[in-house]
Design a protein around this motif. Sequence first.
Motif, PDB file in Angstrom:
ATOM      1  N   ASN A   1      -5.590   7.451   0.038  1.00 43.78           N
ATOM      2  CA  ASN A   1      -4.177   7.748   0.288  1.00 43.78           C
ATOM      3  C   ASN A   1      -3.943   9.131   0.879  1.00 43.78           C
ATOM      4  OD1 ASN A   1      -3.663   5.257  -0.861  1.00 43.78           O
ATOM      5  ND2 ASN A   1      -3.304   6.115  -2.887  1.00 43.78           N
ATOM      6  N   GLY A   2      -4.857  10.050   0.628  1.00 41.76           N
ATOM      7  CA  GLY A   2      -4.661  11.398   1.134  1.00 41.76           C
ATOM      8  C   GLY A   2      -5.481  11.678   2.373  1.00 41.76           C
ATOM      9  N   ILE A   3      -6.787  11.746   2.187  1.00 40.59           N
ATOM     10  CA  ILE A   3      -7.675  12.149   3.277  1.00 40.59           C
ATOM     11  C   ILE A   3      -7.683  11.117   4.400  1.00 40.59           C
ATOM     12  CG2 ILE A   3     -10.055  12.737   3.858  1.00 40.59           C
ATOM     13  CD1 ILE A   3     -10.298  13.624   0.844  1.00 40.59           C
ATOM     14  N   GLU A   4      -7.807   9.834   4.051  1.00 36.40           N
ATOM     15  CA  GLU A   4      -7.848   8.804   5.090  1.00 36.40           C
ATOM     16  C   GLU A   4      -6.564   8.804   5.914  1.00 36.40           C
ATOM     17  OE1 GLU A   4      -9.784   4.748   4.562  1.00 36.40           O
ATOM     18  OE2 GLU A   4      -7.661   4.184   4.605  1.00 36.40           O
ATOM     19  N   GLN A   5      -5.418   8.917   5.269  1.00 38.59           N
ATOM     20  CA  GLN A   5      -4.143   8.921   5.993  1.00 38.59           C
ATOM     21  C   GLN A   5      -4.026  10.141   6.899  1.00 38.59           C
ATOM     22  OE1 GLN A   5      -2.119   6.307   6.138  1.00 38.59           O
ATOM     23  NE2 GLN A   5      -3.617   5.311   4.812  1.00 38.59           N
TER      24      GLN A   5
END
Length: 193
Positions: A174-178
């Motif tokens: 949810n954080g890094i990938e986005q």
Amino acid sequence: MQRMLIETEATPNPATLKFLPGRVVMDAGTRDFATPEEADASPLAEALFALGDVTGVFFGRDFVSVTAAPGVSWPGLKPDVLAILLDHFSAAMPLFKPASAGFSVPSAEDDFQDDPADAEIVEQIRDLIDTRVRPAVANDGGDIVYRGFDKGKVFLRMHGACAGCPSSTATLKNGIEQLLKYYVPEVTEVRAV
């Protein structure tokens, strides 16, 4: 004699506490110890593992993260960890034994060979990780290191409080990938290795 205060902070990983001695721990890089054998390189890590209830030690720029074994409560372990840290830093003991690596050195076996055609994409990914992701993760007592890029997939290794953290998958997806997908459209997925 100067009194020393070591602050502690909770991390998103309930098994890991972050200890801030109020001074630089590592001048450059980070170092992760996942076993007592790895801790042989550092008198401090060795002493922490010798407690018997420690399963991980991580040195960051200005902190030490310590991971407690499953079922071990921090109220019982914390005074022992603080005593070891106070003794070590008050005596200005060396962090590493002579001729041991002082920072994390990526091992070749889990490195991906990036395609030279992807050099510009890889540079963007590394820059985002170094400037946006790693400082935030360091605040939580850990580190995330770039390991490779292959056909849209970014491979990262988690260290310190991030390794084994219940919320690490959510942080990754949810954080890094986005973040990476937003700035680097070629990224389709982020995976931990």
